[in-house]
Design a protein around this motif. Structure first.
Motif, mmCIF file in Angstrom:
data_model
loop_
_atom_site.group_PDB
_atom_site.id
_atom_site.type_symbol
_atom_site.label_atom_id
_atom_site.label_comp_id
_atom_site.label_asym_id
_atom_site.label_seq_id
_atom_site.Cartn_x
_atom_site.Cartn_y
_atom_site.Cartn_z
ATOM 1 N N PRO A 119 -12.263 -17.547 0.836
ATOM 2 C CA PRO A 119 -11.745 -16.720 2.063
ATOM 3 C C PRO A 119 -11.657 -15.201 1.583
ATOM 4 O O PRO A 119 -10.877 -15.083 0.493
ATOM 5 N N ILE A 120 -11.734 -14.324 2.355
ATOM 6 C CA ILE A 120 -11.365 -12.890 2.035
ATOM 7 C C ILE A 120 -10.449 -12.350 3.070
ATOM 8 O O ILE A 120 -11.005 -12.432 4.410
ATOM 9 N N PHE A 121 -9.566 -11.897 2.831
ATOM 10 C CA PHE A 121 -8.274 -11.423 3.502
ATOM 11 C C PHE A 121 -8.308 -9.767 3.451
ATOM 12 O O PHE A 121 -8.252 -9.378 2.145
ATOM 13 N N ILE A 122 -7.996 -9.210 4.507
ATOM 14 C CA ILE A 122 -7.975 -7.742 4.380
ATOM 15 C C ILE A 122 -6.362 -7.582 5.239
ATOM 16 O O ILE A 122 -6.234 -7.971 6.221
ATOM 17 N N CYS A 123 -5.411 -6.694 4.352
ATOM 18 C CA CYS A 123 -4.324 -6.202 4.764
ATOM 19 C C CYS A 123 -4.122 -4.810 5.125
ATOM 20 O O CYS A 123 -4.767 -3.845 4.143
ATOM 21 N N GLY A 124 -3.640 -4.358 6.176
ATOM 22 C CA GLY A 124 -3.646 -2.908 6.595
ATOM 23 C C GLY A 124 -2.380 -2.417 5.891
ATOM 24 O O GLY A 124 -1.886 -2.768 4.983
ATOM 25 N N GLY A 171 -3.015 -19.116 -3.309
ATOM 26 C CA GLY A 171 -4.180 -18.666 -2.479
ATOM 27 C C GLY A 171 -5.341 -19.011 -3.229
ATOM 28 O O GLY A 171 -6.693 -18.941 -2.959
ATOM 29 N N ALA A 172 -5.330 -19.847 -4.251
ATOM 30 C CA ALA A 172 -6.385 -20.451 -5.235
ATOM 31 C C ALA A 172 -7.629 -19.520 -5.644
ATOM 32 O O ALA A 172 -7.079 -18.097 -5.905
ATOM 33 N N ASP A 173 -8.588 -19.464 -4.840
ATOM 34 C CA ASP A 173 -9.803 -18.488 -5.384
ATOM 35 C C ASP A 173 -9.951 -17.372 -4.064
ATOM 36 O O ASP A 173 -10.951 -16.727 -4.002
ATOM 37 N N ALA A 174 -8.941 -17.299 -3.141
ATOM 38 C CA ALA A 174 -9.117 -16.371 -2.177
ATOM 39 C C ALA A 174 -9.066 -14.820 -2.842
ATOM 40 O O ALA A 174 -8.484 -14.717 -3.785
ATOM 41 N N GLN A 175 -9.667 -14.166 -2.054
ATOM 42 C CA GLN A 175 -9.785 -12.742 -2.179
ATOM 43 C C GLN A 175 -8.856 -12.067 -1.323
ATOM 44 O O GLN A 175 -8.834 -12.195 -0.137
ATOM 45 N N GLY A 200 -8.766 -16.403 -7.952
ATOM 46 C CA GLY A 200 -8.858 -15.417 -6.845
ATOM 47 C C GLY A 200 -8.651 -14.198 -7.267
ATOM 48 O O GLY A 200 -9.231 -13.607 -8.400
ATOM 49 N N GLY A 201 -8.446 -13.214 -6.568
ATOM 50 C CA GLY A 201 -8.223 -11.884 -6.738
ATOM 51 C C GLY A 201 -7.713 -10.989 -5.738
ATOM 52 O O GLY A 201 -7.525 -11.158 -4.579
ATOM 53 N N ILE A 202 -6.955 -9.884 -6.301
ATOM 54 C CA ILE A 202 -6.211 -9.042 -5.378
ATOM 55 C C ILE A 202 -6.536 -7.573 -5.582
ATOM 56 O O ILE A 202 -6.789 -7.259 -6.754
ATOM 57 N N HIS A 203 -7.189 -6.688 -4.512
ATOM 58 C CA HIS A 203 -7.489 -5.312 -4.813
ATOM 59 C C HIS A 203 -6.714 -4.675 -3.871
ATOM 60 O O HIS A 203 -6.233 -4.865 -2.741
ATOM 61 N N ALA A 204 -6.764 -3.068 -4.117
ATOM 62 C CA ALA A 204 -6.419 -2.292 -3.204
ATOM 63 C C ALA A 204 -6.936 -1.001 -3.455
ATOM 64 O O ALA A 204 -7.620 -0.649 -4.366
ATOM 65 N N LEU A 205 -6.995 -0.300 -2.046
ATOM 66 C CA LEU A 205 -7.456 0.977 -2.117
ATOM 67 C C LEU A 205 -6.447 2.068 -2.341
ATOM 68 O O LEU A 205 -5.296 1.783 -1.895
ATOM 69 N N MET A 206 -6.700 3.290 -2.558
ATOM 70 C CA MET A 206 -5.853 4.289 -2.307
ATOM 71 C C MET A 206 -5.512 5.018 -1.119
ATOM 72 O O MET A 206 -6.547 5.162 -0.598
ATOM 73 N N GLY A 207 -4.283 4.844 -0.627
ATOM 74 C CA GLY A 207 -3.943 5.775 0.648
ATOM 75 C C GLY A 207 -3.257 7.004 0.583
ATOM 76 O O GLY A 207 -3.081 7.331 -0.636
ATOM 77 N N ASN A 208 -3.408 7.760 1.583
ATOM 78 C CA ASN A 208 -2.774 9.013 1.173
ATOM 79 C C ASN A 208 -1.296 8.950 0.884
ATOM 80 O O ASN A 208 -0.841 10.006 0.163
ATOM 81 N N HIS A 209 -0.502 8.036 1.029
ATOM 82 C CA HIS A 209 0.793 8.099 0.834
ATOM 83 C C HIS A 209 1.084 7.669 -0.674
ATOM 84 O O HIS A 209 2.102 8.162 -1.153
ATOM 85 N N GLU A 210 -0.038 6.948 -1.157
ATOM 86 C CA GLU A 210 0.064 6.722 -2.591
ATOM 87 C C GLU A 210 -0.286 8.400 -3.184
ATOM 88 O O GLU A 210 0.569 8.678 -4.278
ATOM 89 N N LEU A 211 -1.135 9.083 -2.641
ATOM 90 C CA LEU A 211 -1.496 10.413 -3.172
ATOM 91 C C LEU A 211 -0.109 11.288 -3.142
ATOM 92 O O LEU A 211 0.372 11.981 -3.978
#
Ligand SMILES: [Mn+2]
Length: 263
Positions: A3-8, A35-39, A72-83
């Protein structure tokens, strides 16, 4: 297929983040990864506008190690608030960055809690990603194309900027992120011809993928009749070429994870 989940955009809503991860079976009461192998992908904007941004980053950093150890794996993008946060951390009052960060919902407690580990983690976040036929980017904006012609080029340009101490470079980057609604026809969303969809297609032609997934602009900015408390699913728009996953958690939205169809 795992399963691949996306969080806003989390925006400091630590408790809501914990709840949506639990509701989706990704963590248990002890906050350990189940989440075992969930992304799991985050669209950026962990910090600002809510008081527990750094605790949210901290949780995600720890879960990232646990998930990886379990396949599994967790990944994140850069948001403008991180900048914004990084610019305030790096430049302080110089260039007015600290004031700009505070004006945009910066939380002094988060700045005080941020360690070099949180900072390095944020600096390393990519701006964009391709995930099968999905093109992931934080903002519903065209400016990404001015940083490169491929996802890899744009990410490399962002990484270089992280270590650039030129005030103007950071000002421009932050200015760029004030863009939103690039794919949304604000005044005539039901027309057969959608300018927004044409712009989305332009980005997809450049960077690949069949659908853009983004955060940055709370769904209620596009569906103004919808009370923030009712936002529990993404908004698909621009002739199905875009998926907005920003549940507006800082505005009262309960938050949700979007599970990619077919995963
Ligand atoms: Mn944003």
């Amino acid at each position: 297929m795992p399963p691949i989940f996306i969080c806003g955009d989390v925006h400091g809503q630590y408790d809501k983040l914990v709840r949506v991860l639990r509701e989706n079976g990704l963590i248990r009461e002890t906050l350990a990864w189940t989440g075992a192998d969930a992304q799991l992908w985050f669209m950026g904007d962990f910090v600002d506008r809510g008081e527990d941004g750094i605790p949210a980053v901290d949780l995600v950093m720890r879960l990232q190690r646990e998930a990886e150890a379990q396949g599994g794996g967790i990944h994140a993008l850069m948001g403008n608030h991180e900048l914004l946060f990084l610019s305030a951390y790096q430049f302080g009052r110089r260039g007015g960055f600290r004031q700009a960060w505070l004006r945009n919902g910066g939380e002094e407690d988060d700045m005080a809690r941020a360690t070099i580990h949180h900072i390095s983690w944020m600096q390393a976040l990519p701006a964009m990603a391709r995930l099968g036929d999905k093109l992931l980017m934080h903002a519903d904006a065209l400016f990404y194309a001015s940083y490169g012609r491929t996802v890899e080029q744009v990410n490399a340009a962002f990484t270089r900027m992280m270590f650039d101490e030129t005030i103007g470079v950071w000002e421009t980057m932050l200015d760029n992120f004030s863009e939103r609604f690039a794919f949304y026809d604000r005044h005539s969303p039901s027309r057969a011809y959608s300018e927004g969809a044409t712009r989305a297609q332009h980005m997809l032609n450049l960077f690949g993928g069949k659908q853009i997934v983004h955060g940055h602009t709370p769904i209620v900015y596009m569906k103004e009749e919808l009370p923030p408390q009712m936002v529990r699913a993404p908004l698909v728009y621009a002739n199905d070429s875009c998926i907005n996953v920003d549940g507006g958690m800082f505005m009262g939205g309960p938050g949700f994870l979007y599970r990619l169809p077919g995963t």
